[in-house]
Design a protein around this motif. Sequence first.
Motif, PDB file in Angstrom:
ATOM      1  N   ASP A  62       2.965   6.014  -2.519  1.00  0.00           N
ATOM      2  CA  ASP A  62       4.129   6.849  -2.801  1.00  0.00           C
ATOM      3  C   ASP A  62       4.247   7.115  -4.301  1.00  0.00           C
ATOM      4  OD1 ASP A  62       4.775   6.983  -0.144  1.00  0.00           O
ATOM      5  OD2 ASP A  62       6.383   5.483  -0.248  1.00  0.00           O
ATOM      6  N   TYR A 103       0.831  -1.207   0.000  1.00  0.00           N
ATOM      7  CA  TYR A 103       0.000   0.000   0.000  1.00  0.00           C
ATOM      8  C   TYR A 103       0.865   1.256   0.000  1.00  0.00           C
ATOM      9  CZ  TYR A 103      -3.536   3.389   1.429  1.00  0.00           C
ATOM     10  OH  TYR A 103      -4.368   4.481   1.477  1.00  0.00           O
ATOM     11  N   HIS A 104       1.834   1.309   0.905  1.00  0.00           N
ATOM     12  CA  HIS A 104       2.660   2.509   1.002  1.00  0.00           C
ATOM     13  C   HIS A 104       3.498   2.720  -0.258  1.00  0.00           C
ATOM     14  CE1 HIS A 104       1.602   3.675   5.026  1.00  0.00           C
ATOM     15  NE2 HIS A 104       1.833   2.460   5.492  1.00  0.00           N
TER      16      HIS A 104
END
Length: 374
Positions: A229, A224-225
């Motif tokens: 990003d 997810y991150h």
Amino acid sequence: MTPAIMPGSAAIAEAMLAAGCRFFAGYPMTPFTEVLETMAARLPEVGGVCVNAESELEAVGMAWGAAATGTRAATGSTGQGLSLMQESLAEIVYARLPLVVLNMARAQGDYFQATRGGGHGDYRHLVLAPAGVPEAVELTQRAFHLADKWRSPVLVMGDYYLAHTHQSVTVEPLDFGPLPPRDWALDGRSGGTGAAKLISPLSDAKQRHAEGRADAGYDLAEFYHRHVDAMERMVAEETPLAESAFTDDADVVVIAYGTPGTYVRQAVRELRAEGRRVGYIRPITLVPFPAGAVAEGARRARAVAVYENNRGQMLDDVRLAVLGAAPVHFIGGLSLDPSGFGIAPDLDVAVLRSRITAVHDAAVGGAATVGRTS
């Protein structure tokens, strides 16, 4: 191709074909219907597939599947139909799939829906807002390039006027430069290798099944991150586009996007010819928003006016860009005929002239506040 007079809906369809779109799915809702009809007639002629889906839910799902194979694909609807697609659009962003989505709005400019969305999580995607048929041809093709460049959906925001206005236009393939390879595409070549590709809003790697391992399964947090990003880099690095004129000495700068921007442009030109120092800025990319151009225009102005065919949605982004450098007046409002399809009585150059003039008189002469102000 020689220039031809055609409605915006047909021109957008031809632009999609020129960009290499070979799959299109949708459910008929005017003024999106006219794009769907043209694609249904034209796509088979170039070896593509067009599907009249059972609903917008099926349409976006079919387009998702086609895009996962590496095929240039598109879908769309009116704002009402796009409401049904919001969950899928969020999931497609997380799955990092290139897809072009059309919003052929009926009347109200759904800026919130286009730029904020109704899906879940921190997702963002690019939004382009053409103001006429020739620009729609260029931006539709650019949308496919940007979708492939960033592996992300790109929304092209049109309306009833763009779909039904006839203009002379030339539709030819446009080259926007090199693109990364589609080595992520599910083309079947990795099947049975033990390292099959995966496209999912949950992970881009196969689930680990090692018995007894504490980290077996998807690492949802890392995935997810990493993808959020990538979205943030896309919005930060893609150059905002805007058209502007007469802002160097303007007492009042008027801001409008899409079709209303063409009416504002004409009203400003007429007022300039009469000696009034007014200018305009038309955002072309709504995401990323051209905040720098708006801030620069507001820095020298005595007032900023915003026109939209709604109760004031882009107004928030304009206020954030201006940051108090000049008062911001809202001169728009929801205007539509009884059918709700898009004929806006207030979207008229004479009406806009009077509203801009009122803001200008107040800014220059210190008259009472006009409209909603911040």
